[in-house]
Design an enzyme around this catalytic site. Structure first.
Site: not given
Length: 168
Positions: A59-61
């Site tokens: 999700v962060c990527s």
């Protein structure tokens, strides 16, 4: 006080909540070359702070890539800054591997200064809680999103709309 969960477990955040209309809190983070970057160093442009726990997670990527892609169309007076507790070297490697070049990665790993100032440092994990802060050229916070579940995506459209409202 902001309350969030990470993988459905409650986490403890500093007793600080940044709200729209307030001045940007002071902080010191590290650039990829280990030089310090303060709130004052980012001044003069509209800024979208995309805060993530770690660039090396899905999700962060995705979040960081999405805001990098969006940054290309936001104009020269907008700067997108991705803040995490990843080491500066890891951030640099991640941006190179992923071809991300429309934003600046900043590391809060040393002091958690950003996390403490913005109320997003998850004490149990020593990571930053997923959040978005849009700040105008006069250092006033225009938009805030503390994502209630740390593994969920932020509202990309609302964040981008907040930036676009400031560029009119």
């Amino acid at each position: 006080m902001v309350q969030i969960t990470f993988k459905e477990n409650p986490v403890t955040l500093p007793n600080k909540e940044v709200k729209a209309g307030e001045k940007i809190p002071d902080f010191t983070v590290l650039a990829n070359d280990l030089s310090p970057v303060t709130a004052q160093d980012t001044a003069g442009k509209i800024r979208l702070f995309s805060v993530v726990p770690s660039l090396d997670t899905g999700v962060c990527s995705d979040q960081t890539k999405r805001f990098s892609d969006e940054a290309a169309s936001l104009g020269d007076n907008v700067e997108v800054l991705a803040v995490s507790c990843d080491l500066p070297f890891a951030q640099k490697r991640w941006t190179e591997i992923n071809g991300v070049n429309n934003l600046t990665t900043l590391s809060d790993h040393r002091d958690l200064s950003f996390g403490e100032s913005f109320g997003v440092s998850m004490q149990e994990l020593r990571l930053l809680a997923r959040s978005i802060f849009v700040v105008d050229e006069n250092d006033e916070v225009a938009y805030v999103e503390y994502v209630s579940e740390g593994t969920d995506h932020p509202d990309y459209d609302k964040a981008i709309q907040a930036v676009k409202e400031l560029t009119k």
